[in-house]
Design a protein around this motif. Structure first.
Motif, PDB file in Angstrom:
ATOM      1  N   MET A  41       0.825  -1.189   0.000  1.00 52.66           N
ATOM      2  CA  MET A  41       0.000   0.000   0.000  1.00 52.66           C
ATOM      3  C   MET A  41       0.871   1.256   0.000  1.00 52.66           C
ATOM      4  O   MET A  41       0.463   2.260  -0.578  1.00 52.66           O
ATOM      5  N   VAL A  42       2.021   1.143   0.638  1.00 50.72           N
ATOM      6  CA  VAL A  42       2.941   2.288   0.654  1.00 50.72           C
ATOM      7  C   VAL A  42       3.382   2.606  -0.763  1.00 50.72           C
ATOM      8  O   VAL A  42       3.400   3.766  -1.180  1.00 50.72           O
ATOM      9  N   GLN A  43       3.733   1.592  -1.507  1.00 44.30           N
ATOM     10  CA  GLN A  43       4.200   1.793  -2.875  1.00 44.30           C
ATOM     11  C   GLN A  43       3.084   2.275  -3.795  1.00 44.30           C
ATOM     12  O   GLN A  43       3.358   2.861  -4.828  1.00 44.30           O
ATOM     13  N   ALA A  44       1.833   2.058  -3.406  1.00 45.77           N
ATOM     14  CA  ALA A  44       0.692   2.555  -4.190  1.00 45.77           C
ATOM     15  C   ALA A  44       0.282   3.947  -3.744  1.00 45.77           C
ATOM     16  O   ALA A  44      -0.769   4.439  -4.170  1.00 45.77           O
ATOM     17  N   ASN A  45       1.092   4.582  -2.883  1.00 46.03           N
ATOM     18  CA  ASN A  45       0.854   5.937  -2.373  1.00 46.03           C
ATOM     19  C   ASN A  45      -0.447   6.070  -1.586  1.00 46.03           C
ATOM     20  O   ASN A  45      -1.106   7.102  -1.619  1.00 46.03           O
ATOM     21  N   VAL A  46      -0.824   4.995  -0.877  1.00 49.31           N
ATOM     22  CA  VAL A  46      -1.978   5.073   0.025  1.00 49.31           C
ATOM     23  C   VAL A  46      -1.531   5.856   1.249  1.00 49.31           C
ATOM     24  O   VAL A  46      -0.412   5.674   1.743  1.00 49.31           O
ATOM     25  N   GLY A  47      -2.401   6.709   1.758  1.00 51.45           N
ATOM     26  CA  GLY A  47      -2.054   7.565   2.894  1.00 51.45           C
ATOM     27  C   GLY A  47      -1.744   6.782   4.154  1.00 51.45           C
ATOM     28  O   GLY A  47      -2.271   5.688   4.391  1.00 51.45           O
ATOM     29  N   GLU A  48      -0.866   7.384   4.971  1.00 51.42           N
ATOM     30  CA  GLU A  48      -0.427   6.729   6.205  1.00 51.42           C
ATOM     31  C   GLU A  48      -1.591   6.392   7.129  1.00 51.42           C
ATOM     32  O   GLU A  48      -1.667   5.299   7.681  1.00 51.42           O
ATOM     33  N   SER A  49      -2.539   7.320   7.298  1.00 51.44           N
ATOM     34  CA  SER A  49      -3.666   7.079   8.210  1.00 51.44           C
ATOM     35  C   SER A  49      -4.562   5.942   7.704  1.00 51.44           C
ATOM     36  O   SER A  49      -5.110   5.178   8.500  1.00 51.44           O
ATOM     37  N   VAL A  50      -4.694   5.833   6.399  1.00 53.87           N
ATOM     38  CA  VAL A  50      -5.501   4.740   5.822  1.00 53.87           C
ATOM     39  C   VAL A  50      -4.826   3.397   6.092  1.00 53.87           C
ATOM     40  O   VAL A  50      -5.479   2.413   6.473  1.00 53.87           O
ATOM     41  N   ILE A  51      -3.534   3.341   5.914  1.00 50.64           N
ATOM     42  CA  ILE A  51      -2.797   2.099   6.156  1.00 50.64           C
ATOM     43  C   ILE A  51      -2.887   1.708   7.628  1.00 50.64           C
ATOM     44  O   ILE A  51      -3.146   0.544   7.970  1.00 50.64           O
ATOM     45  N   VAL A  52      -2.700   2.665   8.523  1.00 51.90           N
ATOM     46  CA  VAL A  52      -2.777   2.387   9.963  1.00 51.90           C
ATOM     47  C   VAL A  52      -4.175   1.900  10.340  1.00 51.90           C
ATOM     48  O   VAL A  52      -4.327   0.933  11.094  1.00 51.90           O
ATOM     49  N   ASN A  53      -5.223   2.562   9.813  1.00 48.95           N
ATOM     50  CA  ASN A  53      -6.600   2.108  10.087  1.00 48.95           C
ATOM     51  C   ASN A  53      -6.833   0.689   9.577  1.00 48.95           C
ATOM     52  O   ASN A  53      -7.501  -0.117  10.242  1.00 48.95           O
ATOM     53  N   GLN A  54      -6.318   0.383   8.417  1.00 52.20           N
ATOM     54  CA  GLN A  54      -6.474  -0.960   7.866  1.00 52.20           C
ATOM     55  C   GLN A  54      -5.803  -1.992   8.769  1.00 52.20           C
ATOM     56  O   GLN A  54      -6.354  -3.060   9.034  1.00 52.20           O
ATOM     57  N   ILE A  55      -4.612  -1.692   9.242  1.00 55.37           N
ATOM     58  CA  ILE A  55      -3.887  -2.611  10.127  1.00 55.37           C
ATOM     59  C   ILE A  55      -4.646  -2.788  11.438  1.00 55.37           C
ATOM     60  O   ILE A  55      -4.808  -3.903  11.937  1.00 55.37           O
ATOM     61  N   GLN A  56      -5.157  -1.699  12.000  1.00 52.69           N
ATOM     62  CA  GLN A  56      -5.854  -1.767  13.288  1.00 52.69           C
ATOM     63  C   GLN A  56      -7.202  -2.479  13.189  1.00 52.69           C
ATOM     64  O   GLN A  56      -7.620  -3.138  14.136  1.00 52.69           O
ATOM     65  N   ASN A  57      -7.874  -2.351  12.065  1.00 51.24           N
ATOM     66  CA  ASN A  57      -9.194  -2.969  11.906  1.00 51.24           C
ATOM     67  C   ASN A  57      -9.143  -4.376  11.334  1.00 51.24           C
ATOM     68  O   ASN A  57     -10.162  -5.054  11.258  1.00 51.24           O
ATOM     69  N   SER A  58      -7.973  -4.805  10.927  1.00 52.34           N
ATOM     70  CA  SER A  58      -7.817  -6.139  10.376  1.00 52.34           C
ATOM     71  C   SER A  58      -7.674  -7.156  11.502  1.00 52.34           C
ATOM     72  O   SER A  58      -7.258  -6.836  12.612  1.00 52.34           O
ATOM     73  N   THR A  59      -8.018  -8.407  11.222  1.00 51.74           N
ATOM     74  CA  THR A  59      -7.827  -9.474  12.204  1.00 51.74           C
ATOM     75  C   THR A  59      -6.430 -10.073  12.125  1.00 51.74           C
ATOM     76  O   THR A  59      -6.077 -10.924  12.925  1.00 51.74           O
ATOM     77  N   VAL A  60      -5.621  -9.600  11.184  1.00 51.89           N
ATOM     78  CA  VAL A  60      -4.267 -10.117  10.996  1.00 51.89           C
ATOM     79  C   VAL A  60      -3.362  -9.583  12.105  1.00 51.89           C
ATOM     80  O   VAL A  60      -3.424  -8.409  12.464  1.00 51.89           O
ATOM     81  N   ARG A  61      -2.552 -10.479  12.641  1.00 51.81           N
ATOM     82  CA  ARG A  61      -1.550 -10.100  13.643  1.00 51.81           C
ATOM     83  C   ARG A  61      -0.180 -10.261  13.003  1.00 51.81           C
ATOM     84  O   ARG A  61       0.165 -11.330  12.518  1.00 51.81           O
ATOM     85  N   TYR A  62       0.600  -9.182  13.012  1.00 52.82           N
ATOM     86  CA  TYR A  62       1.920  -9.200  12.396  1.00 52.82           C
ATOM     87  C   TYR A  62       2.972  -9.418  13.483  1.00 52.82           C
ATOM     88  O   TYR A  62       2.990  -8.722  14.487  1.00 52.82           O
ATOM     89  N   ALA A  63       3.843 -10.385  13.274  1.00 53.63           N
ATOM     90  CA  ALA A  63       4.974 -10.626  14.172  1.00 53.63           C
ATOM     91  C   ALA A  63       6.224 -10.390  13.332  1.00 53.63           C
ATOM     92  O   ALA A  63       6.771 -11.309  12.714  1.00 53.63           O
ATOM     93  N   LEU A  64       6.644  -9.141  13.288  1.00 52.60           N
ATOM     94  CA  LEU A  64       7.733  -8.748  12.399  1.00 52.60           C
ATOM     95  C   LEU A  64       9.099  -9.053  13.019  1.00 52.60           C
ATOM     96  O   LEU A  64       9.317  -8.837  14.211  1.00 52.60           O
ATOM     97  N   THR A  65       9.989  -9.523  12.172  1.00 50.58           N
ATOM     98  CA  THR A  65      11.380  -9.683  12.580  1.00 50.58           C
ATOM     99  C   THR A  65      12.108  -8.366  12.315  1.00 50.58           C
ATOM    100  O   THR A  65      11.584  -7.477  11.617  1.00 50.58           O
ATOM    101  N   ALA A  66      13.306  -8.261  12.848  1.00 53.96           N
ATOM    102  CA  ALA A  66      14.100  -7.048  12.627  1.00 53.96           C
ATOM    103  C   ALA A  66      14.375  -6.849  11.138  1.00 53.96           C
ATOM    104  O   ALA A  66      14.307  -5.725  10.623  1.00 53.96           O
ATOM    105  N   GLU A  67      14.641  -7.942  10.431  1.00 52.71           N
ATOM    106  CA  GLU A  67      14.903  -7.837   8.989  1.00 52.71           C
ATOM    107  C   GLU A  67      13.676  -7.341   8.237  1.00 52.71           C
ATOM    108  O   GLU A  67      13.785  -6.559   7.292  1.00 52.71           O
ATOM    109  N   GLN A  68      12.498  -7.795   8.647  1.00 52.67           N
ATOM    110  CA  GLN A  68      11.274  -7.357   7.981  1.00 52.67           C
ATOM    111  C   GLN A  68      10.997  -5.881   8.251  1.00 52.67           C
ATOM    112  O   GLN A  68      10.542  -5.156   7.355  1.00 52.67           O
ATOM    113  N   ILE A  69      11.255  -5.439   9.459  1.00 54.65           N
ATOM    114  CA  ILE A  69      11.062  -4.014   9.788  1.00 54.65           C
ATOM    115  C   ILE A  69      11.992  -3.151   8.940  1.00 54.65           C
ATOM    116  O   ILE A  69      11.585  -2.129   8.375  1.00 54.65           O
ATOM    117  N   ILE A  70      13.245  -3.575   8.797  1.00 55.03           N
ATOM    118  CA  ILE A  70      14.209  -2.830   7.971  1.00 55.03           C
ATOM    119  C   ILE A  70      13.761  -2.812   6.516  1.00 55.03           C
ATOM    120  O   ILE A  70      13.807  -1.767   5.844  1.00 55.03           O
TER     121      ILE A  70
END
Length: 96
Positions: free
Chosen positions: A1-30
């Motif tokens: 979504m970032v690469q599609a220029n979707v706004g930051e607030s839209v992406i954050v809302n999508q993450i918060q309202n989704s049932t998906v739980r992200y367990a990011l590694t340090a490499e994935q965060i980078i």
């Protein structure tokens, strides 16, 4: 979504309202940061790991015992005599 220029607030809302739980590694965060994700998006993804798991429903189907279909096997001609067919049944004559 970032690469599609979707706004930051839209992406954050999508993450918060989704049932998906992200367990990011340090490499994935980078990798996400290098792809252009903001700190707010990364924090929303990191915080999603603390969400309660999505509730699932289970449907149980109980099956009764299997009932074999009724099969009629005419014993004739295996008897000891001979028979005549009378409209739906055999009448047997036995040798005495």
């Amino acid at each position: 979504m970032v690469q599609a220029n979707v706004g930051e607030s839209v992406i954050v809302n999508q993450i918060q309202n989704s049932t998906v739980r992200y367990a990011l590694t340090a490499e994935q965060i980078i990798a996400l940061k290098n792809a252009g994700a903001s700190d707010a998006v990364l924090n929303a993804m990191i915080n999603s790991a603390n969400k309660a798991p999505a509730q699932t429903t289970t449907t149980t189907v109980e099956q009764g015992p299997y009932v074999y279909p009724y099969v009629y096997v005419d014993p004739w001609p295996w008897g000891l005599g001979w028979g005549h067919y009378y409209g739906g049944y055999y009448r047997y004559h036995r040798w005495h």
